[in-house]
Write an enzyme that holds these catalytic residues in place. Structure first.
Site, PDB file in Angstrom:
ATOM      1  N   GLN A   1       0.822  -1.217   0.000  1.00 44.48           N
ATOM      2  CA  GLN A   1       0.000   0.000   0.000  1.00 44.48           C
ATOM      3  C   GLN A   1       0.858   1.271   0.000  1.00 44.48           C
ATOM      4  O   GLN A   1       0.368   2.344  -0.324  1.00 44.48           O
ATOM      5  CB  GLN A   1      -0.953   0.020   1.197  1.00 44.48           C
ATOM      6  CG  GLN A   1      -2.041  -1.046   1.126  1.00 44.48           C
ATOM      7  CD  GLN A   1      -2.911  -0.994   2.353  1.00 44.48           C
ATOM      8  OE1 GLN A   1      -2.594  -1.604   3.362  1.00 44.48           O
ATOM      9  NE2 GLN A   1      -4.001  -0.243   2.298  1.00 44.48           N
TER      10      GLN A   1
ATOM     11  N   CYS B   1     -10.607   0.264   4.007  1.00 44.25           N
ATOM     12  CA  CYS B   1      -9.211   0.102   3.638  1.00 44.25           C
ATOM     13  C   CYS B   1      -8.639   1.475   3.303  1.00 44.25           C
ATOM     14  O   CYS B   1      -9.292   2.271   2.631  1.00 44.25           O
ATOM     15  CB  CYS B   1      -9.123  -0.803   2.409  1.00 44.25           C
ATOM     16  SG  CYS B   1      -7.454  -1.072   1.817  1.00 44.25           S
ATOM     17  N   LEU B   2      -7.424   1.734   3.766  1.00 45.54           N
ATOM     18  CA  LEU B   2      -6.801   3.031   3.477  1.00 45.54           C
ATOM     19  C   LEU B   2      -6.575   3.217   1.972  1.00 45.54           C
ATOM     20  O   LEU B   2      -6.459   4.345   1.511  1.00 45.54           O
ATOM     21  CB  LEU B   2      -5.469   3.162   4.231  1.00 45.54           C
ATOM     22  CG  LEU B   2      -5.601   3.221   5.756  1.00 45.54           C
ATOM     23  CD1 LEU B   2      -4.223   3.221   6.413  1.00 45.54           C
ATOM     24  CD2 LEU B   2      -6.405   4.437   6.189  1.00 45.54           C
TER      25      LEU B   2
ATOM     26  N   HIS C   1      -3.745  -8.262   0.844  1.00 48.70           N
ATOM     27  CA  HIS C   1      -2.987  -7.222   0.121  1.00 48.70           C
ATOM     28  C   HIS C   1      -1.688  -7.785  -0.451  1.00 48.70           C
ATOM     29  O   HIS C   1      -1.260  -7.402  -1.544  1.00 48.70           O
ATOM     30  CB  HIS C   1      -2.627  -6.059   1.053  1.00 48.70           C
ATOM     31  CG  HIS C   1      -3.704  -5.036   1.222  1.00 48.70           C
ATOM     32  ND1 HIS C   1      -4.199  -4.301   0.169  1.00 48.70           N
ATOM     33  CD2 HIS C   1      -4.368  -4.613   2.329  1.00 48.70           C
ATOM     34  CE1 HIS C   1      -5.135  -3.462   0.629  1.00 48.70           C
ATOM     35  NE2 HIS C   1      -5.258  -3.638   1.933  1.00 48.70           N
TER      36      HIS C   1
ATOM     37  N   HIS D   1      -7.421  -9.536   5.912  1.00 49.77           N
ATOM     38  CA  HIS D   1      -7.516  -8.389   4.994  1.00 49.77           C
ATOM     39  C   HIS D   1      -6.108  -7.944   4.561  1.00 49.77           C
ATOM     40  O   HIS D   1      -5.855  -7.740   3.377  1.00 49.77           O
ATOM     41  CB  HIS D   1      -8.265  -7.257   5.714  1.00 49.77           C
ATOM     42  CG  HIS D   1      -8.306  -5.952   4.984  1.00 49.77           C
ATOM     43  ND1 HIS D   1      -9.492  -5.321   4.635  1.00 49.77           N
ATOM     44  CD2 HIS D   1      -7.313  -5.130   4.545  1.00 49.77           C
ATOM     45  CE1 HIS D   1      -9.198  -4.185   4.000  1.00 49.77           C
ATOM     46  NE2 HIS D   1      -7.898  -4.037   3.938  1.00 49.77           N
TER      47      HIS D   1
HETATM   48 NI    NI Z   1      -6.577  -2.619   3.208  1.00 51.20          NI
END
Ligand code: NI
Length: 173
Positions: A51, A97-98, A143, A139
């Site tokens: 991310q 989610c960011l 990713h 979660h």
């Molecule tokens: Ni996320």
């Protein structure tokens, strides 16, 4: 420490399958410190390296967080996680989610998991998680395999969310 910029969907980098960390060294610990700072600042309860654009199998999380005055923060850094067992019974949480800002959806996942991973000292650890921690771990581990929570919901709802995010990106650029 430094704040890192978080990649938001839709973005092809979020679909990359991350590679294992082969050496838990100072560079990795610096990345983890920056990821904690970025996660707490956002604020969020979990953040995977991809991310912030780093294709490594590591994540940080804290399901308590710094904003909760009644409970101490519970920072947890997980390197090279492997889910070794998942329960037959499921749990449903509303996830966010960011990388999918301001969108939320109910996601069904196994209620409990067992996990092997390396800690910040490179030591092998085991964890048996349930509740929000189990959901958050699954979660974040998703990713590392290029999967977002919206990949677990209907295509109709997923496309609606991604179209809105794309429109926002176009307006901001
Ligand atoms: Ni996320």
């Amino acid at each position: 420490m430094a704040l890192l910029s978080i990649i938001t969907a839709p973005d092809p980098r979020l679909k990359i399958i991350s590679t294992p960390v082969d050496d838990v060294n100072g560079e990795i610990r610096k990345l983890i410190a920056d990821m904690y700072e970025t996660m707490y600042f956002a604020p969020g309860i979990g953040l995977a390296a991809i991310q912030v654009g780093v294709q490594k199998r590591l994540l940080v999380l804290d399901i308590i967080g710094k904003g909760d005055k009644d409970n101490d923060p519970q920072p947890l850094a997980i390197i090279n996680p492997e889910i070794t067992w998942a329960s037959d019974n499921d749990a449903c949480y509303e996830e966010g989610c960011l990388s999918v800002p301001e969108h939320y959806a109910d996601v069904v996942r196994p209620a409990e998991i067992k996990l092997n991973y390396l800690d910040v000292d490179g030591k092998k650890q085991k964890l048996h998680a349930d509740g929000l921690l189990a959901t958050c771990l699954q979660h974040e581990i998703d990713h590392l395999d290029g999967i977002l929570f919206v990949d677990h919901i209907s295509a109709l709802k997923r496309n609606m969310i991604l179209r809105k995010l794309l429109k926002q990106k176009k307006m901001a650029s």
